[in-house]
Design an enzyme around this catalytic site. Structure first.
Site, PDB file in Angstrom:
ATOM      1  N   GLY A  46      34.215  34.750  42.030  1.00  0.00           N
ATOM      2  CA  GLY A  46      34.618  33.368  41.802  1.00  0.00           C
ATOM      3  C   GLY A  46      35.986  33.328  41.141  1.00  0.00           C
ATOM      4  O   GLY A  46      36.377  34.277  40.446  1.00  0.00           O
ATOM      5  N   GLN A  51      42.870  29.725  36.488  1.00  0.00           N
ATOM      6  CA  GLN A  51      43.016  31.176  36.300  1.00  0.00           C
ATOM      7  C   GLN A  51      44.235  31.728  37.028  1.00  0.00           C
ATOM      8  O   GLN A  51      44.657  32.851  36.754  1.00  0.00           O
ATOM      9  CB  GLN A  51      41.769  31.914  36.813  1.00  0.00           C
ATOM     10  CG  GLN A  51      40.573  31.792  35.899  1.00  0.00           C
ATOM     11  CD  GLN A  51      39.427  32.630  36.434  1.00  0.00           C
ATOM     12  OE1 GLN A  51      38.754  32.231  37.369  1.00  0.00           O
ATOM     13  NE2 GLN A  51      39.217  33.798  35.856  1.00  0.00           N
ATOM     14  N   CYS A  93      34.564  38.477  33.954  1.00  0.00           N
ATOM     15  CA  CYS A  93      35.489  37.393  34.281  1.00  0.00           C
ATOM     16  C   CYS A  93      36.836  38.015  34.580  1.00  0.00           C
ATOM     17  O   CYS A  93      37.284  38.897  33.840  1.00  0.00           O
ATOM     18  CB  CYS A  93      35.592  36.438  33.093  1.00  0.00           C
ATOM     19  SG  CYS A  93      36.782  35.113  33.357  1.00  0.00           S
ATOM     20  N   LEU A  94      37.493  37.567  35.661  1.00  0.00           N
ATOM     21  CA  LEU A  94      38.774  38.179  36.048  1.00  0.00           C
ATOM     22  C   LEU A  94      39.858  37.950  34.993  1.00  0.00           C
ATOM     23  O   LEU A  94      40.847  38.673  34.971  1.00  0.00           O
ATOM     24  CB  LEU A  94      39.232  37.644  37.411  1.00  0.00           C
ATOM     25  CG  LEU A  94      38.297  37.994  38.584  1.00  0.00           C
ATOM     26  CD1 LEU A  94      38.827  37.397  39.887  1.00  0.00           C
ATOM     27  CD2 LEU A  94      38.126  39.497  38.721  1.00  0.00           C
ATOM     28  N   HIS A 135      29.858  29.276  35.854  1.00  0.00           N
ATOM     29  CA  HIS A 135      31.012  29.994  35.287  1.00  0.00           C
ATOM     30  C   HIS A 135      32.324  29.334  35.728  1.00  0.00           C
ATOM     31  O   HIS A 135      33.214  29.097  34.904  1.00  0.00           O
ATOM     32  CB  HIS A 135      30.950  31.461  35.746  1.00  0.00           C
ATOM     33  CG  HIS A 135      32.013  32.350  35.191  1.00  0.00           C
ATOM     34  ND1 HIS A 135      31.731  33.426  34.372  1.00  0.00           N
ATOM     35  CD2 HIS A 135      33.359  32.342  35.338  1.00  0.00           C
ATOM     36  CE1 HIS A 135      32.868  34.030  34.048  1.00  0.00           C
ATOM     37  NE2 HIS A 135      33.871  33.396  34.630  1.00  0.00           N
ATOM     38  N   GLU A 136      32.427  29.013  37.036  1.00  0.00           N
ATOM     39  CA  GLU A 136      33.686  28.444  37.537  1.00  0.00           C
ATOM     40  C   GLU A 136      33.891  27.014  37.050  1.00  0.00           C
ATOM     41  O   GLU A 136      35.008  26.627  36.705  1.00  0.00           O
ATOM     42  CB  GLU A 136      33.752  28.514  39.067  1.00  0.00           C
ATOM     43  CG  GLU A 136      33.703  29.930  39.641  1.00  0.00           C
ATOM     44  CD  GLU A 136      34.566  30.925  38.894  1.00  0.00           C
ATOM     45  OE1 GLU A 136      35.685  30.577  38.469  1.00  0.00           O
ATOM     46  OE2 GLU A 136      34.104  32.075  38.712  1.00  0.00           O
ATOM     47  N   HIS A 139      35.177  27.051  33.656  1.00  0.00           N
ATOM     48  CA  HIS A 139      36.628  27.297  33.640  1.00  0.00           C
ATOM     49  C   HIS A 139      37.407  25.997  33.781  1.00  0.00           C
ATOM     50  O   HIS A 139      38.382  25.753  33.066  1.00  0.00           O
ATOM     51  CB  HIS A 139      37.042  28.205  34.806  1.00  0.00           C
ATOM     52  CG  HIS A 139      37.023  29.666  34.487  1.00  0.00           C
ATOM     53  ND1 HIS A 139      37.762  30.214  33.465  1.00  0.00           N
ATOM     54  CD2 HIS A 139      36.378  30.704  35.074  1.00  0.00           C
ATOM     55  CE1 HIS A 139      37.558  31.539  33.429  1.00  0.00           C
ATOM     56  NE2 HIS A 139      36.718  31.858  34.392  1.00  0.00           N
TER      57      HIS A 139
END
Ligand code: ZN
Length: 177
Positions: A46, A51, A93-94, A135-136, A139
């Site tokens: 994701g 991000q 998480c990226l 999660h997204e 963000h």
């Protein structure tokens, strides 16, 4: 297509609540393709627009990691409608390279979002998809997975978090006294 630069914690854009997408924005299809390419290159499931430094309420998810085109999800202006159940499972998480820790979330999530053309749809899931949706969307609200960890988990990653903060902060010259 292009691989975009992923903002790393503690970049302030990760803490900003993103702006609603305007469907007449012609740059969106290319941005979405670039976001998928960036996510696959980083081996994530994701990615949220903030991000990659774009202040828009837009995220992509693919729980198959690029294996199954049917799993590609584009979420424009998404909102969580309903959640159910509690889980505490390892997440990454990226924007937090090399950090994985147990994150407290609902198991199931139901989301309303729009396509790039402005058509509303519902998506729901548990397990990996349920977590990725939450999660997204977190963000896009400026919320990070570290905010959903218990104290013990946060203590476990505090060293790595400190390193990441140090890497992301421009070095200031120490003023002599
Ligand atoms: Zn993330």
């Amino acid at each position: 297509m292009a691989i975009l630069k992923i903002a790393k914690y503690p970049d302030p854009i990760l803490r900003k609540k993103t702006e609603l997408v305007d469907f007449s924005d012609k740059s969106l299809p290319k941005l979405v393709e670039d976001m998928f390419e960036t996510m696959y290159a980083a081996e994530g499931v994701g990615l949220a627009a903030n991000q990659v430094g774009v202040d828009l309420r837009l995220a992509v998810i693919d729980c198959s990691g690029g294996e199954d085109p049917k799993e590609r999800l584009i979420l424009v202006n998404p909102e969580i409608l309903e959640t159910r159940g509690d889980v505490s499972e390892e997440e990454g998480c990226l924007s937090f390279p090399k950090i994985r820790a147990k994150t407290d979330r609902a198991d199931y999530a139901k989301v309303r979002a729009f396509t790039l053309k402005g058509k509303a749809f519902l998506v729901e899931g548990d397990g990996l998809l349920g977590k990725a949706l939450q999660h997204e969307i977190d963000h896009l609200n400026g919320r990070l997975f570290i905010d959903r960890m218990g104290l013990a988990q946060k203590a476990l990653i505090s060293g790595k978090l400190k390193d990441l903060k140090a890497e992301g902060t421009p070095k200031k010259k120490k003023a002599g006294k």
